[in-house]
Design a protein around this motif. Structure first.
Motif, short mmCIF file in Angstrom:
data_model
loop_
_atom_site.label_atom_id
_atom_site.label_comp_id
_atom_site.label_asym_id
_atom_site.label_seq_id
_atom_site.Cartn_x
_atom_site.Cartn_y
_atom_site.Cartn_z
N HIS A 90 0.88 -1.36 0.09
CA HIS A 90 -0.11 -0.51 0.29
C HIS A 90 0.84 0.96 0.24
O HIS A 90 0.52 2.13 -0.95
N ILE A 91 2.15 1.35 0.65
CA ILE A 91 3.17 2.76 0.38
C ILE A 91 3.42 2.75 -0.89
O ILE A 91 3.21 4.26 -1.42
N ARG A 113 11.52 5.10 -1.84
CA ARG A 113 12.82 4.83 -1.84
C ARG A 113 12.60 3.93 -0.81
O ARG A 113 11.30 3.62 -0.20
N PRO A 114 14.01 3.25 0.07
CA PRO A 114 14.28 2.77 1.22
C PRO A 114 13.35 3.35 2.69
O PRO A 114 13.52 4.37 2.24
N ASN A 151 4.59 4.70 11.11
CA ASN A 151 5.07 6.06 10.71
C ASN A 151 6.00 5.63 9.80
O ASN A 151 6.81 4.57 9.93
N ILE A 152 6.01 5.72 8.86
CA ILE A 152 6.79 6.03 7.50
C ILE A 152 8.53 6.66 7.74
O ILE A 152 7.64 8.20 7.20
N PHE A 153 9.59 6.67 7.73
CA PHE A 153 10.64 7.84 7.50
C PHE A 153 11.65 7.20 6.18
O PHE A 153 11.82 6.46 6.18
N PHE A 154 11.04 7.76 5.36
CA PHE A 154 12.05 7.79 3.72
C PHE A 154 13.58 8.50 3.85
O PHE A 154 13.69 9.05 4.70
N LYS A 155 14.66 7.31 3.75
CA LYS A 155 15.43 7.44 3.71
C LYS A 155 16.28 8.41 2.74
O LYS A 155 15.41 8.55 1.67
#
Length: 191
Positions: free
Chosen positions: A71-72, A84-85, A184-188
């Motif tokens: 879904h992301i 991205r990661p 929570n998603i934190f993109f590198k």
């Protein structure tokens, strides 16, 4: 022509493999230790309550992690953003009678989300508050400017939204327990 500027993209969908996800959560939910944060005057139960770990990884609930990944990807495609990661933090939220979530945001998270594991039709809704505090100040926008937007929780639903978007959960006025998994998603950073 009208351009809608400064949108607040809210994504919602049903997960593709809810029975498998529920099976994996069912196997470990009784061992999850819920606590209330004292500094919040205990509005609802959390596990863990420090927001600094990934309980899905810790408990081996890879079916939900895989679904979040899917879904992301869909959300990023809708935003025309090349995924991205990323680093993920996750936790359980449990709402018993009279519990609620105060209005808050998730600060610097790139994407925040919630998956509904256990809920009933009359469970308290999540609501989102407009990031534009001036929508209700003029007559021509007031009827269109819903200051809050709510989503009914249904088992197997997943929501994704910007971490900066303020939201909360209405008070649980029933004896039914509502359990969700937030993340929570934190993109590198790109180098």
């Amino acid at each position: 022509m009208i351009e809608h500027i400064f949108p607040s993209p809210l994504y919602y969908s049903q997960v593709r493999n809810n029975n498998k996800i529920k099976y994996h959560i069912d196997r470990c939910i009784d061992n999850v230790e819920f606590t209330k944060k004292k500094e919040w005057s205990s509005p609802h139960w959390l596990a863990p309550s420090d927001f600094n770990s990934n309980i899905l990884k810790d408990l081996g609930i890879h079916s939900l992690l895989d679904e979040i990944e899917y879904h992301i990807e869909e959300y990023c495609n809708e935003l025309s953003f090349k995924k991205r990661p990323y680093h993920i933090l996750s936790w359980f939220s449990k709402f018993t009678r009279d519990d609620y979530a105060i209005e808050h945001n998730h600060n610097d998270a790139d994407i925040s989300g919630v998956y509904y594991y256990q809920t009933k039709e009359d469970a308290p809704e999540i609501y989102f508050t407009s990031p534009n505090p001036y929508l209700d100040t003029t007559q021509c926008y007031k009827p269109k400017g819903n200051i809050t937007w709510k989503h009914s929780p249904t088992e197997g639903k997943i929501l994704l939204f910007p971490g900066w978007l303020k939201h909360g959960v209405h008070r649980n006025n029933s004896d039914d327990i509502r359990i969700s998994i937030s993340f929570n998603i934190f993109f590198k950073s790109q180098r």
